[in-house]
Design a protein around this motif. Sequence first.
Motif, PDB file in Angstrom:
ATOM      1  N   ASP A 118      37.132 -17.040  37.259  1.00 41.33           N
ATOM      2  CA  ASP A 118      37.867 -15.897  36.697  1.00 41.33           C
ATOM      3  C   ASP A 118      37.374 -14.586  37.318  1.00 41.33           C
ATOM      4  O   ASP A 118      37.718 -13.499  36.845  1.00 41.33           O
ATOM      5  CB  ASP A 118      37.773 -15.863  35.176  1.00 41.33           C
ATOM      6  N   LYS A 154      45.445 -15.564  30.679  1.00 37.86           N
ATOM      7  CA  LYS A 154      45.795 -14.266  30.097  1.00 37.86           C
ATOM      8  C   LYS A 154      46.486 -13.431  31.157  1.00 37.86           C
ATOM      9  O   LYS A 154      46.362 -13.708  32.348  1.00 37.86           O
ATOM     10  CB  LYS A 154      44.561 -13.543  29.572  1.00 37.86           C
ATOM     11  N   GLN A 206      54.326 -15.059  31.880  1.00 37.86           N
ATOM     12  CA  GLN A 206      52.996 -15.675  32.038  1.00 37.86           C
ATOM     13  C   GLN A 206      53.145 -16.951  32.859  1.00 37.86           C
ATOM     14  O   GLN A 206      53.042 -18.064  32.354  1.00 37.86           O
ATOM     15  CB  GLN A 206      52.359 -15.934  30.671  1.00 37.86           C
ATOM     16  N   ASN A 234      47.109 -12.980  38.045  1.00 34.88           N
ATOM     17  CA  ASN A 234      46.516 -13.064  36.708  1.00 34.88           C
ATOM     18  C   ASN A 234      45.552 -14.223  36.535  1.00 34.88           C
ATOM     19  O   ASN A 234      44.741 -14.208  35.614  1.00 34.88           O
ATOM     20  CB  ASN A 234      47.622 -13.224  35.650  1.00 34.88           C
TER      21      ASN A 234
END
Length: 415
Positions: A22, A374, A384, A405
């Motif tokens: 991430d 997210k 998304q 993202n």
Amino acid sequence: MTTQSLPQPEYSRNMRLIGHSDQGGKPDGVQVMVHRGYAYIGHMVSQGFSIVDVRDPKNPRPAGFVAAPPGTWNVHLQAHDDLLLVINARDLFADVRFADEKVYYTRSVSETVKGTQQRGWSAGVRIFDISTPDQPKEIGFLGLEGIGVHRIWYVGGRWAYVSALIDGYSDYIFLTIDLADPRHPQVAGRWWLPGMHTAGGETPDWAEGKRYALHHAIISGDTAYASWRDGGLTLLDIKDRAAPQLISHRNWSPPFGGGTHTALPLPDRDLLIVLDEAVLDNQEDGEKLIWVFDVREPSCPVSISTFPQPDERDYVSKGAHFGPHNLHENRPGSFVSSTLIFATYQNAGVRAYDITNPYQPKETAALVPAAPAKMMDTRPGRPQVIQSCDVFVDAQGIIYSTDYNGGLSIIEYLG
């Protein structure tokens, strides 16, 4: 991170997800460079760039973040030897005028932002010493007047090449940058499509809704292969870095939808792979393709085939962008091939193609990462959905792919 905790890809064929990051809590990624075991990742939203230690690709570890100056984005960067070059430009997606992405992709950027009174961003190129890979030290800055730089090509030596929106032009043009002294970089030469030099009295002759702007150029020898979004493809002779000259210009928009993004030369085969970026949701900008050009006669590039489209499901109706975004660019020190081509396809993930027969490209492998956990993209109404953005393949053949993202996906090719 153990393999048990990896996000489950939506689809894979001849590719396997082996690592994920991430990016230190900043999973919005645009361009990625892997250099000496570290990934340098430009951000779309987080205004800076991140460093991830990928010496063990199955266990990537965040290794730092360098903030951009206020109001500035660092979406693209280039690493070679001991230098990291990072673009500085106005953070356009933070501007309410670009909340509808159609505004960004269908009209001149300078037209949209004209009337901005205050200069609240940094424009140009930051130059870092990365001899200690996880401790970049800024040593130089090329400052420009205008919106700033979009993308760079730099593979060592004296010269870098950028797309820059500087005052007096309608959109991004081609600049050659002299790095003889990286602490004091200088603009050496420039080239633009006729109609772009508004301060020189030129007026655009292209249709309303078309955006003529250099995305970037890839350099091979003394030729720059430049992609101009809706302005198509140019081959430029840059033997004299201060005075680029046009060799040829091809544009297939219309009838096709434009968005020419990347032109990858395969010099040993006299071929050029040209990718048109899908820029609007649900294929509203039309079907976008990856083309194979024969460039053995540089004055007359000829398209000889297109890559097959992902078809294992209906990607148009999946939402967000479906279509090509970028290619692995065969940089020195990375995986280099003139027969195996890697591309990102946004909501259809990462794809590999065999072009041994350039008239019949074949898809050999694919991996569609899981939907992002997210949303970092703050523009209203963004779905998304995975949007695989950039792809970099290291010398060992490990694939690194970013998403706006969804963080960094690290993939093994099994084809």
